[in-house]
Scaffold this motif. Structure first.
Motif, PDB file in Angstrom:
ATOM      1  N   PHE A   1       0.828  -1.214   0.000  1.00  0.00           N
ATOM      2  CA  PHE A   1       0.000   0.000   0.000  1.00  0.00           C
ATOM      3  C   PHE A   1       0.857   1.257   0.000  1.00  0.00           C
ATOM      4  CE2 PHE A   1      -4.305  -1.287   1.992  1.00  0.00           C
ATOM      5  CZ  PHE A   1      -4.711  -1.715   0.759  1.00  0.00           C
ATOM      6  N   PRO A   2       0.413   2.314  -0.679  1.00  0.00           N
ATOM      7  CA  PRO A   2       1.132   3.580  -0.612  1.00  0.00           C
ATOM      8  C   PRO A   2       0.909   4.284   0.713  1.00  0.00           C
ATOM      9  CG  PRO A   2      -0.846   3.840  -1.916  1.00  0.00           C
ATOM     10  CD  PRO A   2      -0.758   2.378  -1.560  1.00  0.00           C
TER      11      PRO A   2
ATOM     12  N   GLN B   1      -7.466  -8.726   1.228  1.00  0.00           N
ATOM     13  CA  GLN B   1      -6.177  -8.281   0.703  1.00  0.00           C
ATOM     14  C   GLN B   1      -6.417  -7.347  -0.471  1.00  0.00           C
ATOM     15  OE1 GLN B   1      -4.528 -12.585   1.182  1.00  0.00           O
ATOM     16  NE2 GLN B   1      -2.909 -11.265   0.425  1.00  0.00           N
ATOM     17  N   PRO B   2      -5.510  -6.402  -0.681  1.00  0.00           N
ATOM     18  CA  PRO B   2      -5.664  -5.527  -1.845  1.00  0.00           C
ATOM     19  C   PRO B   2      -5.510  -6.310  -3.141  1.00  0.00           C
ATOM     20  CG  PRO B   2      -3.546  -5.176  -0.769  1.00  0.00           C
ATOM     21  CD  PRO B   2      -4.322  -6.091   0.108  1.00  0.00           C
TER      22      PRO B   2
ATOM     23  N   ILE C   1       0.741  -2.025   5.665  1.00  0.00           N
ATOM     24  CA  ILE C   1      -0.083  -3.224   5.618  1.00  0.00           C
ATOM     25  C   ILE C   1       0.725  -4.287   4.887  1.00  0.00           C
ATOM     26  CG2 ILE C   1      -2.176  -4.240   4.693  1.00  0.00           C
ATOM     27  CD1 ILE C   1      -3.516  -1.540   5.071  1.00  0.00           C
ATOM     28  N   GLN C   2       1.109  -5.292   5.646  1.00  0.00           N
ATOM     29  CA  GLN C   2       1.997  -6.306   5.077  1.00  0.00           C
ATOM     30  C   GLN C   2       1.199  -7.343   4.302  1.00  0.00           C
ATOM     31  OE1 GLN C   2       5.133  -6.166   4.965  1.00  0.00           O
ATOM     32  NE2 GLN C   2       5.830  -4.839   6.608  1.00  0.00           N
ATOM     33  N   ALA C   3       0.170  -6.902   3.618  1.00  0.00           N
ATOM     34  CA  ALA C   3      -0.623  -7.819   2.813  1.00  0.00           C
ATOM     35  C   ALA C   3      -0.141  -7.734   1.372  1.00  0.00           C
ATOM     36  CB  ALA C   3      -2.091  -7.446   2.893  1.00  0.00           C
ATOM     37  N   ILE C   4       0.089  -8.862   0.802  1.00  0.00           N
ATOM     38  CA  ILE C   4       0.568  -8.868  -0.570  1.00  0.00           C
ATOM     39  C   ILE C   4      -0.610  -8.633  -1.501  1.00  0.00           C
ATOM     40  CG2 ILE C   4       1.625 -10.312  -2.325  1.00  0.00           C
ATOM     41  CD1 ILE C   4       3.025 -11.791   0.002  1.00  0.00           C
ATOM     42  N   PRO C   5      -0.525  -7.662  -2.376  1.00  0.00           N
ATOM     43  CA  PRO C   5      -1.624  -7.440  -3.309  1.00  0.00           C
ATOM     44  C   PRO C   5      -1.821  -8.669  -4.199  1.00  0.00           C
ATOM     45  CG  PRO C   5      -0.088  -5.606  -3.338  1.00  0.00           C
ATOM     46  CD  PRO C   5       0.555  -6.692  -2.554  1.00  0.00           C
TER      47      PRO C   5
ATOM     48  N   ALA D   1       0.011 -13.995   4.077  1.00  0.00           N
ATOM     49  CA  ALA D   1       0.191 -12.719   4.766  1.00  0.00           C
ATOM     50  C   ALA D   1      -1.081 -11.904   4.599  1.00  0.00           C
ATOM     51  CB  ALA D   1       1.370 -11.975   4.173  1.00  0.00           C
TER      52      ALA D   1
END
Lengths: 368, 61
Positions: A286-287, B20-21, A302-306, B12
């Motif tokens: 995320f930016p 998640q995005p 946010i350590q979520a992988i797009p 993750a």
């Protein structure tokens, strides 16, 4: 004195070669980065990873500010190509408030802006303790919107995943790509320094070059005063023969001196930008707003992988089934809780990573 | 569990129950946003209301 008080991240050193679209790699951990920013007032931009050229400057400014038919900011402002003269006066203007500072002889001057005129002025007044103010004059700004810049950065990232993978942190930290979205340029600075101590009567500018300071005590006529200022300016320009700008003395007394430093072309003094975390594997997260982040105001990344969007026939079937009845959404979430509790239903519908899971869900729930 | 190996990368997970995005083609953004609102859960709706800037969809050509 800190430019960040104006919500702008200072650039060190001043340069005209920082543009919106520049992407820097920032490796300093955020905690250390905040400390460094508080201590020094700026963050160095060590490694330029890519220079991306956002298009649409004419649309962004609605053809005003001399952008009609132009595609290469800021160069068309600097030189129009036809007459060889610059068009800087058409660039959007900006203005900064004055900044105050104080220091003692021998102490470090933490003002975060490398302006020659400041140490020169301090040496001229020669007091043990000095106070002063800096006014950034002749300021300009231009930039692009984050949505536009983020798009081209993600497109670039998709094509350069190998490079990004090599930039990903190995030790559990977070590396960031910092994209510049707006720059602030100044054409000159005005510095006024007052001595709060005794007047020493000697001066040096730059690296131990001798400057003859005229006796300002006797400048009690306009003619003598003007002559003394001219002598000071002349001595300074001789002593400070380094490139970068010219310094002129605009006023001087035994306890204060005012200098005007002008640059041949405006230099970038600060910027706005946003950071995107480089996650393990080279993915982009995320930016986050750079200024907010270094001030500690932004959330942790946010350590979520797009996920990659990859809709297929099952996406259409699954979405239609879910919309038929709210009870189907509950059924789908129950099924996910049993089969893949980490997945979110909204992602399962279209993400390429969930293609197989989506197929199973359709086979078992929609078309049993 | 073929699905599990495929989704290993997605382990993750976004915090606080957020989806998640997703990086989405520009012409699919509206549809995906609606997916997040309709099926992403209460946290997704809340995130959408609070901060549209950091929404979960990133458009790409």
């Amino acid at each position: 004195m800190t430019i960040r008080g104006s919500q702008v991240m200072p650039v060190y050193p001043l340069t005209e070669d920082v543009l919106p679209g520049d992407v820097f790699l920032v490796t300093t951990p955020i905690q250390q980065q905040q400390q460094e920013f508080k201590r020094r007032g700026f963050l160095p931009l060590p490694q330029l990873v890519a220079r991306l050229h956002p298009s649409g400057v004419e649309d962004f400014y609605l053809s005003s500010h001399g952008t009609r038919g132009m595609t290469n900011p800021p160069y068309f402002w600097r030189f129009d190509g036809a007459s060889g003269t610059n068009m800087l006066s058409q660039m959007p203007r900006a203005a900064f408030p004055s900044y105050q500072f104080s220091t003692r002889t021998g102490a470090g001057l933490n003002i975060a802006v490398p302006i020659n005129a400041i140490p020169v002025a301090i040496n001229l007044v020669g007091g043990k303790r000095v106070e002063g103010s800096v006014l950034l004059s002749d300021a300009y700004t231009y930039g692009f919107d984050q949505a536009n810049l983020q798009d081209i950065l993600l497109e670039w990232a998709a094509k350069n995943s190998d490079l990004l993978e090599s930039l990903a942190p190995l030790d559990g930290g977070t590396n960031y790509l910092r994209m510049i979205s707006r720059v602030y340029l100044v054409g000159g600075v005005s510095v006024q320094v007052n001595s709060a101590g005794s007047f020493s009567g000697s001066a040096s500018g730059g690296a131990d070059k001798p400057v003859n300071l005229p006796n300002l005590e006797g400048t009690n006529t306009v003619e003598h005063y003007t002559s003394a200022l001219a002598s000071l300016s002349s001595a300074l320009s001789t002593a400070l023969s380094a490139p970068g700008g010219t310094i002129k003395v605009s006023s001087a007394s035994t306890r204060s001196v005012s200098l005007n430093e002008t640059f041949p072309r405006p230099l970038v003094v600060g910027y706005l930008g946003f950071d995107l975390p480089v996650l393990p594997g080279g993915e982009i997260g995320f930016p986050q707003d750079t200024l907010m982040r270094v001030k500690g105001g932004a959330a942790h990344p946010i350590q979520a992988i797009p996920l990659k969007h990859s809709a297929d026939a099952n996406s259409t079937v699954l979405r239609a089934w879910l919309k038929e009845d709210a009870a189907n959404i509950a059924k789908a979430n129950e099924w996910l809780a049993r089969n893949n509790p980490t997945a979110n239903l909204a992602n399962v519908i279209t993400a390429g990573e969930f293609r197989d899971l989506r197929k199973q869900m359709v086979e078992q729930l929609v078309k049993p | 569990m073929a699905g599990k190996s495929k989704t290993k990368k997605a382990a993750a997970k976004a915090p606080d129950g957020l989806p998640q995005p997703e990086i989405v083609p520009r012409d699919k953004v509206g549809e995906k946003v609606q997916d997040f609102i309709d099926f992403g859960g209460a946290k997704a709706v809340e995130a959408r209301e609070q901060d549209a800037k950091n929404w979960l969809v990133t458009a790409i050509n």
